[in-house]
Design a protein around this motif. Structure first.
Motif, PDB file in Angstrom:
ATOM      1  N   ALA A  73      74.787  45.815 -48.480  1.00 12.87           N
ATOM      2  CA  ALA A  73      73.914  44.687 -48.148  1.00 12.87           C
ATOM      3  C   ALA A  73      73.096  44.934 -46.889  1.00 12.87           C
ATOM      4  O   ALA A  73      72.368  44.047 -46.450  1.00 12.87           O
ATOM      5  N   HIS A  74      73.218  46.112 -46.306  1.00 16.92           N
ATOM      6  CA  HIS A  74      72.539  46.399 -45.040  1.00 16.92           C
ATOM      7  C   HIS A  74      71.140  46.947 -45.297  1.00 16.92           C
ATOM      8  O   HIS A  74      70.830  47.457 -46.364  1.00 16.92           O
ATOM      9  N   ARG A  75      70.315  46.878 -44.290  1.00 13.83           N
ATOM     10  CA  ARG A  75      68.917  47.251 -44.499  1.00 13.83           C
ATOM     11  C   ARG A  75      68.683  48.749 -44.491  1.00 13.83           C
ATOM     12  O   ARG A  75      67.627  49.222 -44.930  1.00 13.83           O
ATOM     13  N   ALA A  76      69.662  49.535 -43.998  1.00 14.99           N
ATOM     14  CA  ALA A  76      69.510  50.986 -43.950  1.00 14.99           C
ATOM     15  C   ALA A  76      70.896  51.613 -43.883  1.00 14.99           C
ATOM     16  O   ALA A  76      71.896  50.921 -43.632  1.00 14.99           O
ATOM     17  N   VAL A  77      70.945  52.925 -44.096  1.00 19.39           N
ATOM     18  CA  VAL A  77      72.202  53.658 -43.992  1.00 19.39           C
ATOM     19  C   VAL A  77      71.927  55.010 -43.355  1.00 19.39           C
ATOM     20  O   VAL A  77      70.920  55.661 -43.660  1.00 19.39           O
ATOM     21  N   VAL A  78      72.801  55.414 -42.443  1.00 21.79           N
ATOM     22  CA  VAL A  78      72.676  56.734 -41.830  1.00 21.79           C
ATOM     23  C   VAL A  78      73.929  57.543 -42.123  1.00 21.79           C
ATOM     24  O   VAL A  78      75.026  57.006 -42.265  1.00 21.79           O
ATOM     25  N   ALA A  79      73.738  58.851 -42.238  1.00 25.39           N
ATOM     26  CA  ALA A  79      74.861  59.777 -42.340  1.00 25.39           C
ATOM     27  C   ALA A  79      75.267  60.181 -40.938  1.00 25.39           C
ATOM     28  O   ALA A  79      74.428  60.636 -40.144  1.00 25.39           O
ATOM     29  N   LEU A  80      76.549  59.997 -40.619  1.00 24.96           N
ATOM     30  CA  LEU A  80      77.075  60.381 -39.310  1.00 24.96           C
ATOM     31  C   LEU A  80      77.605  61.809 -39.439  1.00 24.96           C
ATOM     32  O   LEU A  80      78.738  62.034 -39.852  1.00 24.96           O
ATOM     33  N   ASP A  81      76.770  62.761 -39.103  1.00 27.76           N
ATOM     34  CA  ASP A  81      77.130  64.170 -39.244  1.00 27.76           C
ATOM     35  C   ASP A  81      78.026  64.572 -38.074  1.00 27.76           C
ATOM     36  O   ASP A  81      77.629  64.488 -36.916  1.00 27.76           O
ATOM     37  N   LEU A  82      79.244  65.042 -38.391  1.00 19.61           N
ATOM     38  CA  LEU A  82      80.235  65.334 -37.358  1.00 19.61           C
ATOM     39  C   LEU A  82      80.250  66.796 -36.931  1.00 19.61           C
ATOM     40  O   LEU A  82      81.182  67.241 -36.261  1.00 19.61           O
ATOM     41  N   VAL A  83      79.219  67.547 -37.300  1.00 20.88           N
ATOM     42  CA  VAL A  83      79.220  68.984 -37.026  1.00 20.88           C
ATOM     43  C   VAL A  83      79.330  69.293 -35.537  1.00 20.88           C
ATOM     44  O   VAL A  83      79.960  70.285 -35.147  1.00 20.88           O
ATOM     45  N   ARG A  84      78.769  68.460 -34.671  1.00 14.23           N
ATOM     46  CA  ARG A  84      78.788  68.737 -33.237  1.00 14.23           C
ATOM     47  C   ARG A  84      80.131  68.423 -32.586  1.00 14.23           C
ATOM     48  O   ARG A  84      80.339  68.733 -31.412  1.00 14.23           O
ATOM     49  N   THR A  85      81.048  67.832 -33.339  1.00 13.85           N
ATOM     50  CA  THR A  85      82.384  67.569 -32.789  1.00 13.85           C
ATOM     51  C   THR A  85      83.326  68.745 -32.995  1.00 13.85           C
ATOM     52  O   THR A  85      84.478  68.707 -32.533  1.00 13.85           O
ATOM     53  N   ALA A  86      82.892  69.787 -33.688  1.00 12.31           N
ATOM     54  CA  ALA A  86      83.769  70.923 -33.993  1.00 12.31           C
ATOM     55  C   ALA A  86      84.228  71.602 -32.706  1.00 12.31           C
ATOM     56  O   ALA A  86      83.417  72.116 -31.938  1.00 12.31           O
ATOM     57  N   ALA A  87      85.547  71.596 -32.470  1.00 11.24           N
ATOM     58  CA  ALA A  87      86.091  72.203 -31.257  1.00 11.24           C
ATOM     59  C   ALA A  87      87.607  72.161 -31.295  1.00 11.24           C
ATOM     60  O   ALA A  87      88.207  71.285 -31.935  1.00 11.24           O
ATOM     61  N   LEU A  88      88.221  73.100 -30.614  1.00 15.95           N
ATOM     62  CA  LEU A  88      89.643  73.030 -30.300  1.00 15.95           C
ATOM     63  C   LEU A  88      89.748  72.303 -28.972  1.00 15.95           C
ATOM     64  O   LEU A  88      89.306  72.809 -27.931  1.00 15.95           O
ATOM     65  N   LEU A  89      90.303  71.101 -28.999  1.00 17.89           N
ATOM     66  CA  LEU A  89      90.318  70.253 -27.814  1.00 17.89           C
ATOM     67  C   LEU A  89      91.576  70.436 -26.969  1.00 17.89           C
ATOM     68  O   LEU A  89      91.544  70.283 -25.756  1.00 17.89           O
ATOM     69  N   ASP A  90      92.697  70.756 -27.633  1.00 16.53           N
ATOM     70  CA  ASP A  90      93.941  70.900 -26.889  1.00 16.53           C
ATOM     71  C   ASP A  90      94.894  71.767 -27.707  1.00 16.53           C
ATOM     72  O   ASP A  90      94.867  71.753 -28.944  1.00 16.53           O
ATOM     73  N   LEU A  91      95.735  72.529 -27.013  1.00 12.78           N
ATOM     74  CA  LEU A  91      96.720  73.378 -27.673  1.00 12.78           C
ATOM     75  C   LEU A  91      98.033  73.285 -26.909  1.00 12.78           C
ATOM     76  O   LEU A  91      98.101  73.648 -25.737  1.00 12.78           O
ATOM     77  N   ASP A  92      99.059  72.786 -27.575  1.00  9.71           N
ATOM     78  CA  ASP A  92     100.400  72.658 -26.997  1.00  9.71           C
ATOM     79  C   ASP A  92     101.281  73.691 -27.693  1.00  9.71           C
ATOM     80  O   ASP A  92     101.818  73.441 -28.780  1.00  9.71           O
ATOM     81  N   GLU A  93     101.439  74.850 -27.065  1.00 14.11           N
ATOM     82  CA  GLU A  93     102.173  75.939 -27.697  1.00 14.11           C
ATOM     83  C   GLU A  93     103.684  75.718 -27.648  1.00 14.11           C
ATOM     84  O   GLU A  93     104.416  76.353 -28.424  1.00 14.11           O
ATOM     85  N   THR A  94     104.144  74.843 -26.792  1.00 15.61           N
ATOM     86  CA  THR A  94     105.567  74.514 -26.769  1.00 15.61           C
ATOM     87  C   THR A  94     105.939  73.636 -27.964  1.00 15.61           C
ATOM     88  O   THR A  94     106.942  73.875 -28.647  1.00 15.61           O
ATOM     89  N   SER A  95     105.121  72.627 -28.231  1.00 15.05           N
ATOM     90  CA  SER A  95     105.378  71.702 -29.333  1.00 15.05           C
ATOM     91  C   SER A  95     104.735  72.142 -30.641  1.00 15.05           C
ATOM     92  O   SER A  95     104.947  71.507 -31.682  1.00 15.05           O
ATOM     93  N   LEU A  96     103.934  73.202 -30.587  1.00 11.24           N
ATOM     94  CA  LEU A  96     103.182  73.696 -31.740  1.00 11.24           C
ATOM     95  C   LEU A  96     102.283  72.612 -32.321  1.00 11.24           C
ATOM     96  O   LEU A  96     102.353  72.240 -33.500  1.00 11.24           O
ATOM     97  N   LEU A  97     101.417  72.092 -31.434  1.00  6.19           N
ATOM     98  CA  LEU A  97     100.436  71.081 -31.813  1.00  6.19           C
ATOM     99  C   LEU A  97      99.060  71.520 -31.334  1.00  6.19           C
ATOM    100  O   LEU A  97      98.917  72.082 -30.245  1.00  6.19           O
TER     101      LEU A  97
END
Length: 567
Positions: free
Chosen positions: A160-184
């Motif tokens: 019902a909205h007047r327009a629609v946009v695609a939210l492209d998530l390509v720029r979020t690609a990253a390894l943000l954190d690495l917990d090698e003790t907990s393997l996360l």
């Protein structure tokens, strides 16, 4: 030289991957697939009838963008002018998913229904700000990762909205954190499967999630659809791998998952695993990782029939066997793959393949030895390593064959379900019959192939492939066949989807599975998180009085939803 204290917050992101190529707008992947040896002879022999090729077109005609200059300026103020556009080339790359109906529309329909613009935020804060702009300006938003949905999950519907946009998530690609003790490891949601594996490999780890869409799909997409990678027996489904989620919704932010287990009420992560962008945007995903395996062992067997093979897989699974991959093809799929592959032409019966990852070669071989003992007791004949290795080499290439087959007038599409071991034979027969009868009535003689793709102690997933001559009206041909199969699945009390998700294509059948009260729960959650209904209108949540749309209901993907299957 000053050093960073041990308890200091590490830099964020830790690493950003190299860009990955986009899939073509009208096909799977970046280049046409070549038909395997024997494919043309097989098609000529087994698929009689007049072929109706559906060739690709050089470029599409798009619907006109509804974004105003003011809209574009509002998005640019959040993400930068280079990352907010209504350029037709970018809109073309975001037309939707990659199902056969999607691809047929791009070859047959004019104009193409395109998003009105593309917005590419860099992280959670920018995503939240974009949602605020959309909520304020009455613009629908469709989160877009790899665009690999095969159930209408990323169609640019504005409702019902007047327009629609695609939210492209390509720029979020990253390894943000690495917990090698907990393997996360924590990733931006737009990180693709290959990017995640590359970033983890530097540190000696793997996620181990390899769906057929691996080359293009994103981790956010895996979570939003409850993806099940081909190595799910060994590594688990993606929802098993998720430790924590960060979500941006129109109503606010959520951070879910802070410990390996909790009794703090219902697990709210489960609301968003499988939410398909209808409730908010998964912006960050924290997953369990493992050391890269030291060795992988491969084995293959043939069983005299599908019943014997399924019984063997059931026993092996219920005894606790954990190969990484365990699959069983029925007689038809075994025979067709043998002819197309060339190297298995003398093979009959039902082919099973397995691969086992281990911390040592001895560990991997021990699992294979245990499998072999169980399988031989069910009449299996060992076939060495080659069939399993061959399957692994080609496991990501099959979707591109649909496009090449469509070029010459052949329909090739897949669907999947899951059920208990006791119900498995009934579901297989019911779905095979429904597909065969529907396509035969349309004037074609189909080939229906099936394999067990994922196994659990209580049951398994059945994955069907359908091959038939394209009819003069291929869109109606497949829509009716898919509806017949979906009704058969519901009548047999199997799930409407094991790993492809609901999207728009499976939405008409959802109420029969979760009940009217279950639908009302989904609507209530959406009303809380997305009060104005801007998030992916038409996906997942069946329309009704509880679905906020600012005055209307998002249109169905086709002219009308088919009625639900009988109870």
């Amino acid at each position: 030289m000053p050093t960073t204290p041990p308890d200091a917050t590490p830099p964020r992101p830790l690493a950003v991957p190299a860009p990955r190529p986009r899939s073509a707008w009208d096909a799977w992947g970046t280049k046409p697939a070549r038909l395997p040896a024997g494919a043309k002879a097989l098609i000529a022999t087994l698929i009689p009838g007049k072929a109706h090729p559906v060739p690709r077109r050089p470029r599409p005609v798009l619907t006109a963008s509804r974004l105003t200059d003011e809209d574009l300026a509002a998005f640019a103020a959040v993400v930068g002018s280079a990352n907010a556009t209504r350029d037709d080339a970018e809109r073309t790359l975001h037309l939707g998913g990659k199902s056969t109906p999607d691809l047929l529309r791009r070859r047959l329909d004019d104009p193409q229904s395109a998003p009105d613009g593309i917005v590419s935020p860099a992280g959670h804060d920018e995503i939240a700000a974009v949602l605020a702009v959309c909520d304020d300006r009455g613009i629908a938003i469709v989160p877009f990762g790899g665009g690999t949905s095969v159930v209408g999950g990323v169609e640019p519907e504005r409702g019902a909205h007047r327009a629609v946009v695609a939210l492209d998530l390509v720029r979020t690609a990253a390894l943000l954190d690495l917990d090698e003790t907990s393997l996360l490891a924590t990733f931006g949601a737009g990180t693709t499967g290959p990017q995640a594996e590359e970033l983890l490999a530097v540190h000696g780890y793997t996620l181990g999630h390899f769906p057929q869409s691996f080359e293009y799909a994103s981790l956010g997409g895996y979570a939003a659809t409850r993806s099940s990678g081909q190595a799910s027996r060994g590594y688990g489904r993606f929802d098993d791998l998720v430790h924590a989620l960060r979500i941006a919704a129109p109503a606010g932010e959520l951070r879910l998952g802070r410990s390996p287990a909790s009794a703090a009420g219902p697990d709210l992560r489960q609301l968003f695993l499988g939410s398909e962008g209808a409730l908010g945007v998964l912006t960050e995903v924290t997953v369990r990782i493992r050391p890269v395996p030291v060795a992988t062992a491969y084995r293959a067997w043939t069983f005299p029939d599908f019943t014997a093979g399924a019984s063997a897989l059931r026993e092996a699974t219920q005894r606790g066997g954990r190969p990484s991959v365990l699959r069983l093809s029925d007689e038809t799929e075994t025979r067709v793959n043998a002819v197309m592959g060339g190297h298995l032409t003398r093979m009959s019966g039902c082919l099973a393949v397995a691969s086992v990852d281990g911390s040592s070669a001895a560990e991997a071989e021990a699992v294979c030895t245990a499998l072999d003992a169980i399988f031989r007791a069910h009449g299996a004949k060992p076939r060495g390593e080659d069939p399993a290795r061959s399957w692994e080499r080609g496991r990501f290439s099959s979707p591109a064959l649909r496009d090449t087959l469509m070029d010459i007038g052949v329909l090739a599409e897949t669907l999947e379900t899951a059920t208990t071991w006791a119900n498995l034979p009934h579901v297989k027969d019911a779905v095979t019959s429904a597909l065969t009868e529907s396509l035969t009535a349309a004037g074609t003689k189909p080939i229906v192939l099936c394999h067990i793709s994922h196994v659990y102690p209580a049951g398994a997933s059945l994955y069907f492939t359908v091959v038939a001559a394209l009819a003069e009206d291929p869109q109606t041909q497949w829509r009716r066949a898919k509806d017949a199969a979906s009704r058969a699945i519901g009548d047999a009390r199997a799930t409407i989807t094991h790993h492809h998700a609901v999207g728009r294509d499976h939405r008409p059948y959802l109420a029969a599975e979760i009940g009217d009260l279950g639908v009302e729960i989904l609507r209530a959650v959406k009303a809380t998180l997305d009060p104005h209904g801007i998030m992916n209108p038409g996906a997942l949540v069946p329309p009704g009085s509880g679905v906020p749309t600012d005055g209307g209901t998002a249109p169905a993907r086709t002219s009308s939803d088919p009625p639900p299957p009988s109870a």
